[in-house]
Scaffold this active site. Sequence first.
Site, PDB file in Angstrom:
ATOM      1  CB  SER A 152      -0.957  -0.014   1.191  1.00 16.88           C
ATOM      2  OG  SER A 152      -1.768  -1.161   1.119  1.00 16.88           O
ATOM      3  NE  ARG A 157       4.433  10.277  -3.068  1.00 22.75           N
ATOM      4  CZ  ARG A 157       3.777  10.280  -4.236  1.00 22.75           C
ATOM      5  NH1 ARG A 157       4.445  10.237  -5.362  1.00 22.75           N
ATOM      6  NH2 ARG A 157       2.461  10.314  -4.274  1.00 22.75           N
ATOM      7  CG  ASP A 200      -7.432  -1.019  -0.466  1.00 24.05           C
ATOM      8  OD1 ASP A 200      -7.269  -0.492  -1.587  1.00 24.05           O
ATOM      9  OD2 ASP A 200      -7.596  -0.361   0.570  1.00 24.05           O
TER      10      ASP A 200
HETATM   11 MG    MG Z   1      -9.495  -1.142   4.396  1.00 24.45          MG
END
Ligand code: MG
Length: 481
Positions: free
Chosen positions: A151, A166, A204
Amino acid sequence: MSVNAKLQSRVDGIINELTVSQEILNKGVDFFIKSAEKGLDNKDNDPYGLPMIPTYVTSIPTGKERGVLLAADLGGTNFRVCSVSLNGDHTFIIKQEKNPIPVDLMSANSADELFEYLAKKIGQFVNTHHGDQASESKSDDNKLKLGFTFSFPVDQTSLDSGTLIRWTKGFNIEDCVGKDIVQLLQSHLDLLKIPVSVAALANDTVGTLLSRAYSAGAVAGDKQGDTLVGAIFGTGTNGAYPELIDNIKKLPKNYVDELKSKGKTHMVINTEWGSFDNHLEVLPTTKYDVEIDKISANPGYHMFEKRVSGMFLGEILRHILVDLYREGLILQQYRSYENLPHRLRTPWELSSEILSYIEIDDSTALKASELALLNALRLPTTHEERIIIQQLTIAIAKRAAYLGAIPFAGLLLKTKALEGHNKEVDIGVDGSLVEFYPGFRAMLRDALSMTKVGNQGERRVHINIAKDGSGVGAALCTLSD
Ligand code: MG
Ligand code: ADP
Protein backbone atom coordinates in the site's frame (compact mmCIF):
# COMPACT_ATOMS: atom_id res chain seq x y z
CA MET A 1 -37.19 22.15 22.89
CA SER A 2 -36.71 24.75 20.22
CA VAL A 3 -33.45 26.25 19.10
CA ASN A 4 -32.90 29.99 19.28
CA ALA A 5 -33.80 31.55 15.95
CA LYS A 6 -30.44 33.14 15.22
CA LEU A 7 -28.53 29.89 15.78
CA GLN A 8 -31.05 27.84 13.81
CA SER A 9 -30.95 30.22 10.90
CA ARG A 10 -27.12 30.11 10.77
CA VAL A 11 -27.19 26.30 10.95
CA ASP A 12 -29.84 26.13 8.22
CA GLY A 13 -27.50 28.19 6.05
CA ILE A 14 -24.65 25.68 6.57
CA ILE A 15 -26.94 22.72 5.95
CA ASN A 16 -28.07 24.37 2.75
CA GLU A 17 -24.45 24.62 1.58
CA LEU A 18 -23.98 20.92 2.37
CA THR A 19 -27.01 19.87 0.37
CA VAL A 20 -26.28 17.94 -2.82
CA SER A 21 -28.96 18.77 -5.39
CA GLN A 22 -29.97 16.67 -8.37
CA GLU A 23 -28.22 19.24 -10.53
CA ILE A 24 -24.91 18.76 -8.70
CA LEU A 25 -25.32 14.98 -9.02
CA ASN A 26 -25.97 15.15 -12.75
CA LYS A 27 -23.06 17.49 -13.41
CA GLY A 28 -20.87 15.34 -11.16
CA VAL A 29 -21.72 12.13 -13.01
CA ASP A 30 -21.09 13.71 -16.44
CA PHE A 31 -17.78 15.09 -15.23
CA PHE A 32 -16.82 11.76 -13.65
CA ILE A 33 -17.38 9.96 -16.95
CA LYS A 34 -15.27 12.57 -18.78
CA SER A 35 -12.49 12.38 -16.18
CA ALA A 36 -12.51 8.58 -16.37
CA GLU A 37 -12.27 8.65 -20.16
CA LYS A 38 -9.44 11.19 -20.04
CA GLY A 39 -7.64 9.04 -17.51
CA LEU A 40 -7.86 6.00 -19.79
CA ASP A 41 -6.18 7.69 -22.75
CA ASN A 42 -4.04 9.98 -20.73
CA LYS A 43 -0.42 9.53 -21.72
CA ASP A 44 0.99 12.77 -20.38
CA ASN A 45 -0.85 13.25 -17.12
CA ASP A 46 -3.76 15.47 -18.15
CA PRO A 47 -4.57 17.23 -14.87
CA TYR A 48 -8.30 16.73 -15.43
CA GLY A 49 -8.02 12.97 -15.89
CA LEU A 50 -8.49 10.43 -13.13
CA PRO A 51 -5.41 8.23 -12.52
CA MET A 52 -7.27 5.14 -13.94
CA ILE A 53 -4.36 2.77 -13.26
CA PRO A 54 -4.24 -0.51 -15.25
CA THR A 55 -3.86 -3.41 -12.80
CA TYR A 56 -3.04 -6.19 -15.30
CA VAL A 57 -5.82 -8.27 -13.75
CA THR A 58 -7.69 -9.62 -16.78
CA SER A 59 -9.95 -12.26 -15.30
CA ILE A 60 -12.70 -11.99 -12.73
CA PRO A 61 -13.33 -15.00 -10.47
CA THR A 62 -16.50 -17.02 -10.99
CA GLY A 63 -16.58 -18.62 -7.55
CA LYS A 64 -15.56 -22.03 -8.89
CA GLU A 65 -11.84 -21.50 -8.32
CA ARG A 66 -10.11 -24.03 -6.08
CA GLY A 67 -6.80 -24.38 -4.30
CA VAL A 68 -4.61 -22.77 -1.69
CA LEU A 69 -3.24 -19.28 -2.29
CA LEU A 70 -1.29 -16.86 -0.14
CA ALA A 71 -1.61 -13.15 0.40
CA ALA A 72 0.63 -10.66 2.16
CA ASP A 73 -0.23 -7.07 3.02
CA LEU A 74 2.34 -4.44 3.96
CA GLY A 75 0.31 -1.55 5.34
CA GLY A 76 1.36 1.25 7.65
CA THR A 77 1.99 -0.63 10.86
CA ASN A 78 1.54 -4.34 10.29
CA PHE A 79 2.64 -7.02 7.89
CA ARG A 80 -0.22 -9.44 7.46
CA VAL A 81 0.26 -12.89 5.95
CA CYS A 82 -2.65 -15.15 5.16
CA SER A 83 -3.60 -18.23 3.24
CA VAL A 84 -6.90 -18.74 1.52
CA SER A 85 -8.28 -22.17 0.70
CA LEU A 86 -10.81 -21.74 -2.06
CA ASN A 87 -13.52 -24.40 -1.89
CA GLY A 88 -14.80 -23.84 -5.43
CA ASP A 89 -18.34 -23.07 -4.24
CA HIS A 90 -18.00 -19.33 -3.52
CA THR A 91 -16.72 -20.10 -0.01
CA PHE A 92 -13.21 -20.14 1.41
CA ILE A 93 -11.27 -20.72 4.59
CA ILE A 94 -8.78 -18.08 5.62
CA LYS A 95 -5.88 -18.36 8.07
CA GLN A 96 -3.90 -15.30 8.98
CA GLU A 97 -1.15 -13.85 11.09
CA LYS A 98 -0.33 -10.24 11.86
CA ASN A 99 3.26 -9.11 12.48
CA PRO A 100 4.05 -5.62 13.76
CA ILE A 101 6.75 -4.01 11.63
CA PRO A 102 9.82 -3.23 13.77
CA VAL A 103 10.24 0.55 13.78
CA ASP A 104 13.94 0.42 12.90
CA LEU A 105 13.14 -1.49 9.70
CA MET A 106 10.93 1.36 8.51
CA SER A 107 14.04 3.48 8.04
CA ALA A 108 16.56 0.67 7.49
CA ASN A 109 19.80 1.35 5.65
CA SER A 110 18.92 -0.97 2.81
CA ALA A 111 15.83 -2.46 1.25
CA ASP A 112 17.32 -5.91 1.91
CA GLU A 113 16.82 -5.57 5.67
CA LEU A 114 13.07 -4.94 5.27
CA PHE A 115 12.49 -7.56 2.58
CA GLU A 116 14.48 -10.22 4.39
CA TYR A 117 12.19 -9.67 7.37
CA LEU A 118 9.07 -9.93 5.18
CA ALA A 119 10.36 -13.11 3.52
CA LYS A 120 11.13 -14.66 6.91
CA LYS A 121 7.61 -13.94 8.16
CA ILE A 122 6.14 -15.54 5.05
CA GLY A 123 8.43 -18.53 5.60
CA GLN A 124 7.31 -18.92 9.21
CA PHE A 125 3.66 -18.71 8.18
CA VAL A 126 4.08 -21.35 5.48
CA ASN A 127 5.93 -23.68 7.86
CA THR A 128 3.28 -23.33 10.57
CA HIS A 129 0.18 -23.64 8.40
CA HIS A 130 1.25 -25.32 5.17
CA GLY A 131 4.33 -27.33 6.15
CA ASP A 132 3.13 -30.33 4.11
CA GLN A 133 2.64 -28.36 0.88
CA ALA A 134 5.91 -26.57 1.43
CA SER A 135 7.97 -29.74 1.57
CA GLU A 136 6.27 -31.38 -1.43
CA SER A 137 6.32 -28.44 -3.76
CA LYS A 138 9.90 -27.75 -4.63
CA SER A 139 9.62 -27.20 -8.38
CA ASP A 140 8.77 -23.73 -9.65
CA ASP A 141 5.30 -24.71 -10.88
CA ASN A 142 4.33 -26.13 -7.52
CA LYS A 143 5.29 -23.16 -5.43
CA LEU A 144 2.51 -21.52 -3.45
CA LYS A 145 1.34 -18.37 -5.26
CA LEU A 146 1.24 -15.14 -3.31
CA GLY A 147 -0.63 -11.87 -3.97
CA PHE A 148 1.27 -8.95 -2.47
CA THR A 149 -0.72 -5.91 -1.35
CA PHE A 150 1.84 -3.14 -1.08
CA SER A 151 0.00 0.00 0.00
CA PHE A 152 2.49 2.59 -1.24
CA PRO A 153 2.67 4.44 -4.57
CA VAL A 154 3.92 1.96 -7.15
CA ASP A 155 4.35 2.19 -10.89
CA GLN A 156 2.97 -1.22 -11.86
CA THR A 157 4.32 -2.59 -15.14
CA SER A 158 2.77 -6.07 -15.21
CA LEU A 159 0.71 -8.30 -12.94
CA ASP A 160 3.88 -9.23 -11.06
CA SER A 161 6.17 -6.25 -11.31
CA GLY A 162 6.16 -2.64 -10.17
CA THR A 163 8.63 -0.08 -8.92
CA LEU A 164 8.29 1.96 -5.77
CA ILE A 165 7.68 5.64 -6.60
CA ARG A 166 8.09 6.97 -3.05
CA TRP A 167 7.57 5.88 0.53
CA THR A 168 4.70 7.22 2.65
CA LYS A 169 3.34 6.52 6.17
CA GLY A 170 6.64 6.95 7.96
CA PHE A 171 8.71 4.53 5.85
CA ASN A 172 12.01 5.79 4.49
CA ILE A 173 14.47 3.35 2.92
CA GLU A 174 16.17 5.26 0.18
CA ASP A 175 17.71 2.48 -1.89
CA CYS A 176 14.28 0.90 -2.33
CA VAL A 177 12.84 3.75 -4.39
CA GLY A 178 12.83 2.91 -8.10
CA LYS A 179 13.31 -0.82 -7.47
CA ASP A 180 10.94 -3.63 -8.39
CA ILE A 181 9.35 -4.64 -5.12
CA VAL A 182 8.15 -8.01 -6.40
CA GLN A 183 11.72 -8.91 -7.37
CA LEU A 184 12.98 -7.72 -4.00
CA LEU A 185 10.55 -9.95 -2.13
CA GLN A 186 11.06 -12.88 -4.51
CA SER A 187 14.85 -12.76 -4.26
CA HIS A 188 14.70 -12.94 -0.47
CA LEU A 189 12.17 -15.78 -0.56
CA ASP A 190 14.53 -17.64 -2.91
CA LEU A 191 17.58 -16.96 -0.74
CA LEU A 192 15.75 -18.46 2.23
CA LYS A 193 14.48 -21.37 0.05
CA ILE A 194 10.86 -20.60 0.83
CA PRO A 195 8.69 -22.26 -1.86
CA VAL A 196 6.54 -19.23 -2.60
CA SER A 197 6.17 -17.35 -5.87
CA VAL A 198 5.04 -13.71 -5.76
CA ALA A 199 2.51 -13.83 -8.60
CA ALA A 200 0.64 -10.54 -8.32
CA LEU A 201 0.89 -7.03 -6.98
CA ALA A 202 -2.53 -6.28 -5.56
CA ASN A 203 -4.44 -3.37 -4.12
CA ASP A 204 -7.36 -3.23 -1.72
CA THR A 205 -10.03 -1.98 -4.15
CA VAL A 206 -9.14 -4.55 -6.78
CA GLY A 207 -9.15 -7.12 -3.99
CA THR A 208 -12.63 -6.00 -2.94
CA LEU A 209 -13.91 -6.43 -6.51
CA LEU A 210 -12.42 -9.91 -6.86
CA SER A 211 -13.41 -11.12 -3.41
CA ARG A 212 -17.03 -10.06 -3.98
CA ALA A 213 -17.05 -11.64 -7.46
CA TYR A 214 -15.82 -14.93 -5.95
CA SER A 215 -18.21 -14.85 -2.96
CA ALA A 216 -21.40 -13.73 -4.74
CA GLY A 217 -23.70 -16.75 -4.82
CA ALA A 218 -22.42 -18.38 -1.61
CA VAL A 219 -25.96 -18.03 -0.30
CA ALA A 220 -28.86 -18.89 -2.62
CA GLY A 221 -30.17 -15.78 -4.37
CA ASP A 222 -27.23 -13.71 -3.19
CA LYS A 223 -25.80 -13.24 -6.68
CA GLN A 224 -27.83 -10.77 -8.70
CA GLY A 225 -25.84 -9.76 -11.76
CA ASP A 226 -22.09 -9.72 -12.32
CA THR A 227 -19.87 -7.72 -9.99
CA LEU A 228 -19.10 -4.43 -11.74
CA VAL A 229 -17.35 -2.40 -9.04
CA GLY A 230 -15.28 -2.96 -5.91
CA ALA A 231 -15.36 0.13 -3.72
CA ILE A 232 -13.86 1.26 -0.43
CA PHE A 233 -15.44 3.74 1.96
CA GLY A 234 -13.16 3.62 4.99
CA THR A 235 -10.40 6.01 6.00
CA GLY A 236 -10.26 6.88 2.31
CA THR A 237 -12.38 6.07 -0.72
CA ASN A 238 -11.51 4.37 -4.01
CA GLY A 239 -12.94 1.97 -6.56
CA ALA A 240 -12.01 -0.52 -9.27
CA TYR A 241 -13.94 -2.02 -12.19
CA PRO A 242 -13.27 -4.11 -15.30
CA GLU A 243 -12.90 -1.96 -18.44
CA LEU A 244 -12.89 -3.09 -22.08
CA ILE A 245 -9.25 -3.42 -23.13
CA ASP A 246 -9.98 -1.47 -26.33
CA ASN A 247 -11.00 1.53 -24.22
CA ILE A 248 -7.73 1.60 -22.26
CA LYS A 249 -5.90 3.74 -24.77
CA LYS A 250 -2.88 4.24 -22.57
CA LEU A 251 -1.85 0.58 -22.86
CA PRO A 252 0.80 -0.05 -25.56
CA LYS A 253 -0.76 -1.29 -28.81
CA ASN A 254 1.37 -4.45 -29.08
CA TYR A 255 0.46 -5.40 -25.50
CA VAL A 256 -3.25 -4.95 -26.28
CA ASP A 257 -2.87 -7.20 -29.34
CA GLU A 258 -1.13 -9.82 -27.22
CA LEU A 259 -3.94 -9.76 -24.64
CA LYS A 260 -6.57 -10.06 -27.35
CA SER A 261 -4.76 -12.98 -28.95
CA LYS A 262 -5.13 -14.72 -25.59
CA GLY A 263 -8.87 -14.05 -25.70
CA LYS A 264 -8.80 -11.33 -23.04
CA THR A 265 -11.51 -8.67 -23.28
CA HIS A 266 -11.30 -6.69 -20.03
CA MET A 267 -8.74 -5.40 -17.57
CA VAL A 268 -9.48 -4.17 -14.05
CA ILE A 269 -8.81 -0.45 -13.65
CA ASN A 270 -7.96 1.09 -10.29
CA THR A 271 -9.71 4.46 -10.71
CA GLU A 272 -8.18 6.25 -7.67
CA TRP A 273 -11.47 8.15 -7.56
CA GLY A 274 -10.43 9.85 -4.29
CA SER A 275 -8.72 12.28 -6.70
CA PHE A 276 -11.90 12.99 -8.65
CA ASP A 277 -12.34 16.70 -9.44
CA ASN A 278 -9.18 18.00 -7.78
CA HIS A 279 -9.81 21.28 -9.61
CA LEU A 280 -13.27 21.59 -8.02
CA GLU A 281 -15.26 21.96 -11.23
CA VAL A 282 -18.38 20.34 -9.79
CA LEU A 283 -17.86 19.37 -6.15
CA PRO A 284 -19.64 21.55 -3.58
CA THR A 285 -17.12 23.45 -1.45
CA THR A 286 -17.73 25.14 1.89
CA LYS A 287 -15.23 27.23 3.79
CA TYR A 288 -14.79 24.21 6.09
CA ASP A 289 -13.64 22.10 3.14
CA VAL A 290 -11.09 24.79 2.26
CA GLU A 291 -9.75 24.91 5.84
CA ILE A 292 -9.47 21.12 6.06
CA ASP A 293 -7.69 20.86 2.73
CA LYS A 294 -5.11 23.36 3.99
CA ILE A 295 -4.27 21.37 7.14
CA SER A 296 -4.29 18.02 5.31
CA ALA A 297 -1.16 16.08 4.34
CA ASN A 298 -1.86 16.62 0.62
CA PRO A 299 -3.42 20.04 -0.04
CA GLY A 300 -5.06 20.28 -3.46
CA TYR A 301 -5.31 16.52 -3.89
CA HIS A 302 -7.94 13.89 -3.06
CA MET A 303 -10.65 16.55 -3.06
CA PHE A 304 -13.44 13.99 -3.57
CA GLU A 305 -12.10 11.84 -0.74
CA LYS A 306 -12.01 14.87 1.57
CA ARG A 307 -15.79 15.23 1.26
CA VAL A 308 -16.70 11.55 1.29
CA SER A 309 -14.47 9.30 3.39
CA GLY A 310 -14.35 8.42 7.07
CA MET A 311 -11.19 10.33 7.86
CA PHE A 312 -12.82 13.68 7.13
CA LEU A 313 -16.46 13.66 8.29
CA GLY A 314 -15.73 14.27 11.97
CA GLU A 315 -13.19 16.93 11.09
CA ILE A 316 -15.82 18.80 9.05
CA LEU A 317 -18.17 18.81 12.04
CA ARG A 318 -15.36 19.96 14.34
CA HIS A 319 -14.59 22.94 12.07
CA ILE A 320 -18.25 23.95 11.95
CA LEU A 321 -18.58 23.80 15.75
CA VAL A 322 -15.47 25.94 16.27
CA ASP A 323 -16.85 28.40 13.72
CA LEU A 324 -20.24 28.62 15.46
CA TYR A 325 -18.39 29.19 18.73
CA ARG A 326 -16.38 32.04 17.19
CA GLU A 327 -19.59 33.60 15.90
CA GLY A 328 -20.89 33.65 19.48
CA LEU A 329 -23.64 31.10 18.78
CA ILE A 330 -22.70 28.04 20.88
CA LEU A 331 -20.53 27.04 23.86
CA GLN A 332 -20.41 30.60 25.13
CA GLN A 333 -19.46 29.52 28.67
CA TYR A 334 -15.88 29.33 27.35
CA ARG A 335 -14.49 32.82 27.42
CA SER A 336 -11.90 32.44 24.69
CA TYR A 337 -10.92 29.96 21.97
CA GLU A 338 -7.97 28.87 24.11
CA ASN A 339 -10.42 27.87 26.85
CA LEU A 340 -12.39 25.48 24.65
CA PRO A 341 -11.83 21.82 25.52
CA HIS A 342 -8.44 20.83 24.15
CA ARG A 343 -9.83 18.00 22.02
CA LEU A 344 -12.32 20.26 20.29
CA ARG A 345 -9.35 22.37 19.19
CA THR A 346 -7.34 19.34 18.01
CA PRO A 347 -7.51 18.40 14.31
CA TRP A 348 -8.67 14.83 13.47
CA GLU A 349 -9.76 14.21 17.07
CA LEU A 350 -13.45 13.69 16.25
CA SER A 351 -13.92 10.34 14.51
CA SER A 352 -16.73 9.60 12.10
CA GLU A 353 -17.59 6.73 14.41
CA ILE A 354 -18.93 9.31 16.91
CA LEU A 355 -21.03 10.85 14.14
CA SER A 356 -22.56 7.43 13.54
CA TYR A 357 -23.90 7.41 17.13
CA ILE A 358 -25.21 10.99 16.90
CA GLU A 359 -26.90 10.27 13.55
CA ILE A 360 -29.40 7.83 15.02
CA ASP A 361 -29.66 9.12 18.56
CA ASP A 362 -33.36 9.15 19.53
CA SER A 363 -32.82 9.20 23.29
CA THR A 364 -34.52 11.79 25.53
CA ALA A 365 -32.78 15.16 25.19
CA LEU A 366 -30.19 13.40 23.02
CA LYS A 367 -28.51 11.99 26.11
CA ALA A 368 -26.63 9.36 24.11
CA SER A 369 -24.99 12.09 22.03
CA GLU A 370 -24.17 14.00 25.20
CA LEU A 371 -22.22 11.00 26.46
CA ALA A 372 -20.56 10.36 23.11
CA LEU A 373 -19.34 13.97 22.91
CA LEU A 374 -18.16 13.91 26.51
CA ASN A 375 -16.25 10.71 25.89
CA ALA A 376 -14.72 11.69 22.58
CA LEU A 377 -14.02 15.40 23.09
CA ARG A 378 -14.56 15.99 26.84
CA LEU A 379 -17.15 18.45 25.54
CA PRO A 380 -20.23 19.19 27.65
CA THR A 381 -23.22 20.32 25.58
CA THR A 382 -26.71 21.67 26.15
CA HIS A 383 -29.78 20.03 24.65
CA GLU A 384 -30.03 22.92 22.21
CA GLU A 385 -26.42 22.47 21.10
CA ARG A 386 -26.97 18.76 20.60
CA ILE A 387 -30.01 19.40 18.43
CA ILE A 388 -27.98 21.45 15.98
CA ILE A 389 -25.01 19.05 16.21
CA GLN A 390 -27.33 16.25 15.16
CA GLN A 391 -28.74 18.33 12.29
CA LEU A 392 -25.21 19.09 11.08
CA THR A 393 -24.07 15.48 11.46
CA ILE A 394 -26.97 14.28 9.33
CA ALA A 395 -26.16 16.87 6.66
CA ILE A 396 -22.42 16.03 6.57
CA ALA A 397 -23.03 12.29 6.25
CA LYS A 398 -25.76 12.78 3.67
CA ARG A 399 -23.47 14.91 1.53
CA ALA A 400 -20.79 12.19 1.76
CA ALA A 401 -23.15 9.41 0.74
CA TYR A 402 -24.78 11.44 -2.03
CA LEU A 403 -21.41 12.36 -3.52
CA GLY A 404 -20.39 8.71 -3.08
CA ALA A 405 -23.10 7.79 -5.59
CA ILE A 406 -21.38 9.80 -8.34
CA PRO A 407 -18.69 7.22 -9.23
CA PHE A 408 -21.24 4.39 -9.08
CA ALA A 409 -23.61 6.18 -11.45
CA GLY A 410 -20.66 7.21 -13.64
CA LEU A 411 -19.37 3.66 -14.00
CA LEU A 412 -22.86 2.16 -14.49
CA LEU A 413 -23.59 4.62 -17.29
CA LYS A 414 -20.12 4.53 -18.84
CA THR A 415 -20.04 0.72 -19.05
CA LYS A 416 -23.75 0.49 -20.02
CA ALA A 417 -23.94 -2.37 -17.52
CA LEU A 418 -27.67 -1.92 -16.93
CA GLU A 419 -28.59 -1.85 -20.62
CA GLY A 420 -30.44 -4.96 -21.81
CA HIS A 421 -33.56 -6.72 -20.61
CA ASN A 422 -33.70 -6.93 -16.80
CA LYS A 423 -29.95 -6.60 -16.41
CA GLU A 424 -28.79 -6.47 -12.80
CA VAL A 425 -25.47 -5.32 -11.39
CA ASP A 426 -23.61 -6.32 -8.24
CA ILE A 427 -21.28 -3.96 -6.39
CA GLY A 428 -18.92 -5.07 -3.62
CA VAL A 429 -18.06 -2.54 -0.92
CA ASP A 430 -15.70 -2.55 2.04
CA GLY A 431 -14.72 -0.07 4.76
CA SER A 432 -16.10 0.89 8.16
CA LEU A 433 -18.04 3.90 6.88
CA VAL A 434 -20.17 1.96 4.41
CA GLU A 435 -20.38 -1.03 6.71
CA PHE A 436 -21.29 0.69 9.98
CA TYR A 437 -22.59 4.21 9.37
CA PRO A 438 -26.38 3.98 9.79
CA GLY A 439 -28.17 4.53 6.49
CA PHE A 440 -25.01 5.17 4.45
CA ARG A 441 -25.87 2.60 1.80
CA ALA A 442 -29.53 3.68 1.74
CA MET A 443 -28.49 7.30 1.17
CA LEU A 444 -26.09 6.21 -1.58
CA ARG A 445 -29.02 4.48 -3.25
CA ASP A 446 -31.31 7.51 -2.85
CA ALA A 447 -28.75 9.61 -4.70
CA LEU A 448 -28.19 6.90 -7.31
CA SER A 449 -31.89 6.97 -8.16
CA MET A 450 -31.70 10.77 -8.60
CA THR A 451 -29.02 10.41 -11.30
CA LYS A 452 -29.63 9.27 -14.87
CA VAL A 453 -29.49 5.69 -13.55
CA GLY A 454 -33.01 6.47 -12.34
CA ASN A 455 -35.39 4.58 -10.06
CA GLN A 456 -35.62 1.60 -12.36
CA GLY A 457 -31.86 1.32 -12.66
CA GLU A 458 -31.25 1.83 -8.95
CA ARG A 459 -33.52 -1.14 -8.15
CA ARG A 460 -31.31 -3.32 -10.33
CA VAL A 461 -28.12 -2.40 -8.51
CA HIS A 462 -27.17 -4.58 -5.54
CA ILE A 463 -24.62 -3.22 -3.10
CA ASN A 464 -23.06 -5.89 -0.90
CA ILE A 465 -20.32 -5.92 1.72
CA ALA A 466 -17.18 -7.70 0.52
CA LYS A 467 -14.88 -8.30 3.42
CA ASP A 468 -11.14 -8.54 3.35
CA GLY A 469 -10.02 -7.44 -0.09
CA SER A 470 -6.37 -7.53 0.93
CA GLY A 471 -6.71 -11.17 2.00
CA VAL A 472 -8.85 -13.26 -0.28
CA GLY A 473 -8.95 -10.55 -2.95
CA ALA A 474 -5.18 -10.24 -3.19
CA ALA A 475 -4.88 -14.04 -3.29
CA LEU A 476 -7.40 -14.14 -6.17
CA CYS A 477 -5.31 -11.63 -8.13
CA THR A 478 -2.69 -14.37 -8.58
CA LEU A 479 -5.13 -16.39 -10.69
CA SER A 480 -5.25 -13.79 -13.46
CA ASP A 481 -2.98 -14.96 -16.30
MG1 MG B 1 -9.49 -1.14 4.40
P1 ADP C 1 -9.07 1.29 6.65
O1 ADP C 1 -9.57 2.43 5.84
O2 ADP C 1 -7.77 1.60 7.33
O3 ADP C 1 -9.02 0.00 5.89
P2 ADP C 1 -11.67 1.09 7.99
O4 ADP C 1 -12.33 0.53 6.79
O5 ADP C 1 -12.00 0.46 9.30
O6 ADP C 1 -10.08 1.06 7.89
O7 ADP C 1 -12.05 2.62 8.05
C1 ADP C 1 -11.63 3.44 9.09
C2 ADP C 1 -12.45 4.73 9.06
O8 ADP C 1 -13.81 4.44 9.33
C3 ADP C 1 -12.00 5.75 10.08
O9 ADP C 1 -12.04 7.03 9.48
C4 ADP C 1 -13.06 5.63 11.18
O10 ADP C 1 -13.27 6.88 11.79
C5 ADP C 1 -14.28 5.24 10.41
N1 ADP C 1 -15.22 4.44 11.21
C6 ADP C 1 -14.96 3.43 12.07
N2 ADP C 1 -16.10 2.97 12.62
C7 ADP C 1 -17.11 3.71 12.12
C8 ADP C 1 -18.52 3.75 12.32
N3 ADP C 1 -19.13 2.94 13.17
N4 ADP C 1 -19.21 4.64 11.61
C9 ADP C 1 -18.61 5.49 10.76
N5 ADP C 1 -17.29 5.51 10.54
C10 ADP C 1 -16.54 4.64 11.21
